[in-house]
Write an enzyme that holds these catalytic residues in place. Structure first.
Site: not given
Length: 379
Positions: A269, A273, A282
């Site tokens: 990805r 998100h 992160y």
């Protein structure tokens, strides 16, 4: 009809002892021969390859345009699929019209391939409707936001196909995080027990929101399905050809009474998100850069260029198509009208329901109080 791949031990051999994802197209655009997977895409013509490239480019433009609309305040939210285009397009283009698709909220490329109108992608994310299209018009349910619930829906639909005696197949799309949900595991139990013609398609994009896949899966996710009695394959999810071959294998097995199959498409990805997420908090930049070098669009573009198929005319046509789709998406979004308040009760049930009608009546009476001036301006 190709020979059905039905024996579990044959599928285990295809997967390999180290669960290395099957790859037919390298990041450099080189075609890799594979004796077991090549026959399943041997029918693809030069025009078919160019069409897949157009899909990849157009879908990426849809994603970037929708992300821009959200950043401009025109959408409440958007779930980007950047980097996952090949996994969605390679699988969706393998389906027949009478197959049925059940997805999460990120499979906008699948929706595009199934024929969902571009503007119909917008209402749910702009907040003007609970969904955007009639599932039976395109053979695809509206997205499931509850993580993993669509796996149960797909299994139920597949059992219905089985009872009806048709060879249609259901496919459920979900992410790596969903494989830890009870719904996905329960769906696989039912599918295995009743030999349902369903494909469980996992896009392992390495992240369950902000949690890395290694936190929930010490071993490849494809290894979970065989414990339920479901054979699985693990493919390079950025390789549109490998994904298509794997999906065709699974479809052929299901149509011929072989039962369910699990496909893990290993991808990444590249975006957040959703647009409310900040992956910079992160993500490892070095890891992201490594995956960027494996881009699904670039590798097919390199293959076409090396074969002399990516002419100036093809580039111009694809770019024009992508621009037109982006303009259609933006116009469709900005043209959406705010819904009338009472429409919240529409389409809750297929037939009338006394309790719902009671709620509608009470809400209508409440709105009339504003019209009577008791509560001020209703707006």
């Amino acid at each position: 009809m190709r020979e059905t791949v039905s024996a579990d031990n044959e599928l285990a051999e295809l997967l390999g002892p180290d669960w290395v994802p099957v790859q037919l197209l390298t990041p450099d655009g080189d075609r890799v021969a594979h004796p077991d997977y090549d026959p399943w895409i041997a029918d693809l013509t030069d025009d078919d390859l160019v069409a897949l490239y157009e899909d990849l480019v157009v879908v990426r433009r849809i994603d970037t345009e929708a992300t821009a609309l959200q950043r401009q305040g025109e959408l409440g939210l958007w779930p980007p699929l950047l980097g996952q285009e090949a996994a969605q397009i390679g699988s969706a283009r393998a389906l027949r019209d009478d197959d049925f698709v059940f997805t999460s909220y990120r499979e906008n490329a699948v929706a595009y391939c199934r024929g969902v109108e571009i503007a119909e992608l917008m209402p749910v994310w702009r907040g003007t409707a609970l969904s955007g299209w009639n599932p039976f018009d395109v053979g695809m349910a509206t997205p499931a936001v509850i993580i993993g619930a669509q796996a149960l829906h797909a299994t139920g639909y597949a059992l219905g196909c089985q009872k009806d005696g048709v060879d249609s197949v259901a496919i459920a799309y979900f992410g790596d995080g969903a494989t830890s949900q009870g719904d996905v595991n329960e769906a696989m139990i039912f599918a295995a027990s009743f030999h349902a013609p369903v494909i469980f398609f996992c896009q392992n994009n390495q992240w369950a929101i902000s949690e890395p896949v290694g936190l929930q899966a010490a071993r490849p996710i494809a290894g979970r399905a065989p414990a339920f009695g479901i054979p699985s394959m693990r493919v390079d999810g950025n390789d549109v050809l490998a994904v298509m071959a794997a999906t065709r294998i699974a479809l052929d097995r299901a149509r011929n009474g072989g039962g369910p199959m699990f496909i893990e498409a290993v991808t990444y990805r590249m975006g957040p998100h959703t647009t409310s997420d900040d992956p910079g908090r992160y993500e490892n930049p070095a890891e992201k850069a490594e995956w960027a070098a494996k881009d699904p669009v670039d590798r097919l573009e390199r293959l076409l260029a090396a074969a002399g198929l990516l002419t100036d005319g093809v580039r111009e046509r694809v770019a024009s198509r992508a621009a037109a789709v982006a303009a259609e998406l933006r116009a469709g979004c900005l043209g959406l009208a705010d819904p009338e308040p009472l429409t919240v009760f529409d389409y809750v049930y297929a037939t009338g329901d006394p309790e719902l009608e009671r709620q509608r009546s009470q809400y209508s009476a409440y709105l009339r109080l504003f019209d009577a001036g008791q509560f001020g301006d209703a707006s």
